[in-house]
Design a protein around this motif. Structure first.
Motif, PDB file in Angstrom:
ATOM      1  N   SER A   1       0.912  -1.386  -0.071  1.00 49.88           N
ATOM      2  CA  SER A   1       0.103  -0.274  -0.015  1.00 49.88           C
ATOM      3  C   SER A   1       0.875   1.232   0.157  1.00 49.88           C
ATOM      4  O   SER A   1       0.339   2.273   0.310  1.00 49.88           O
ATOM      5  N   THR A   2       2.224   1.100  -0.411  1.00 55.81           N
ATOM      6  CA  THR A   2       3.067   2.151  -0.362  1.00 55.81           C
ATOM      7  C   THR A   2       2.419   3.276  -1.341  1.00 55.81           C
ATOM      8  O   THR A   2       2.100   3.082  -2.488  1.00 55.81           O
ATOM      9  N   PRO A   3       2.256   4.677  -1.003  1.00 60.12           N
ATOM     10  CA  PRO A   3       1.701   5.665  -1.773  1.00 60.12           C
ATOM     11  C   PRO A   3       2.693   6.013  -2.982  1.00 60.12           C
ATOM     12  O   PRO A   3       3.888   6.208  -2.586  1.00 60.12           O
ATOM     13  N   ILE A   4       2.019   5.965  -4.384  1.00 60.31           N
ATOM     14  CA  ILE A   4       2.889   6.397  -5.472  1.00 60.31           C
ATOM     15  C   ILE A   4       2.461   7.471  -5.923  1.00 60.31           C
ATOM     16  O   ILE A   4       1.407   7.603  -6.346  1.00 60.31           O
ATOM     17  N   VAL A   5       3.179   8.520  -5.944  1.00 61.00           N
ATOM     18  CA  VAL A   5       2.601   9.784  -6.430  1.00 61.00           C
ATOM     19  C   VAL A   5       3.385  10.657  -7.237  1.00 61.00           C
ATOM     20  O   VAL A   5       4.792  10.364  -7.431  1.00 61.00           O
TER      21      VAL A   5
END
Ligand code: ZN
Length: 218
Positions: A192-196
């Motif tokens: 669930s690592t945010p990838i922005v």
């Protein structure tokens, strides 16, 4: 650039200017800019990945920039994704940037279409429903996901920031990468690592160069 190996560039320039000077890899400087004023302001552990003509990265851990023993940390474009893909400029087979950079997209599309095309044109053709180009773009986005999983498994970042020309395509890329990471990162937290997207776009390198002087980052 072999002619520049071991050349003391900072010391040589410093003799001619009274300003404080620093020297850094462009992707590393861009990571510093994203930490200073951009998409990673609130992150202590993150990787900034730039995908343009090549692929590079800047890595922060515990709020500090990881530079390595000789300042060369972050050359993630040269970890191998698909050894069957062909020979990279570095001599290895199938490096990440050999299969997933803007240059790689243009090269593979030009081979398929038997004419010179730019990566921008490839994205336009794919958006218009060109099946062969759509399949190529999907494959490249998946390869970007593969690299992101390796970075997450290796470094356990709290977020990934992706910038560079190829990332300007926006959501189609980010959606594919998030979906890939959500399936294949090893740990539940990693999945669930945010990838922005990067916040500073093409100015990140320049802002990072200023940050080298103004911010305590090491
Ligand atoms: Zn390589």
């Amino acid at each position: 650039m072999k002619g520049w190996w071991n050349f003391p560039i900072v010391e040589s320039l410093q003799r001619h200017f009274d300003y404080k000077m620093a020297f850094e890899n462009d992707a590393t400087a861009a990571a510093l800019a994203e930490k200073w004023l951009g998409a990673a302001k609130d992150a202590e552990h993150f990787v900034f990945i730039t995908i343009s003509t090549g692929i590079g990265a800047g890595i922060f851990s515990h709020g500090k920039l990881i530079t390595g023993a000789t300042g060369n940390a972050g050359d993630v474009g040269h970890f191998v994704i698909d050894p069957s893909a062909g020979t990279c400029v570095c001599g290895q087979q199938g490096c990440w940037e050999y299969v997933a950079s803007g240059t790689a997209i243009a090269r593979q599309a030009s081979e398929l279409l038997e004419r010179e095309v730019t990566s921008k044109e490839v994205f336009a053709l794919a958006a218009d429903g060109h099946q062969e180009m759509k399949a190529l773009v999907d494959k490249v986005f998946r390869y970007i996901g593969v690299g992101c999983v390796t970075l997450i498994n290796t470094l356990d970042p709290e977020k990934l920031v992706i910038g560079g020309g190829v990332s300007q395509i926006g959501e189609p890329l980010f959606e594919t990468v998030r979906e890939y990471v959500s399936k294949y990162a090893l740990n539940p937290s990693g999945r669930s690592t945010p990838i922005v997207p990067a916040a500073l776009l093409q100015d990140a390198g320049l802002i990072g160069a200023a940050a080298l002087i103004h911010v305590d980052y090491k």
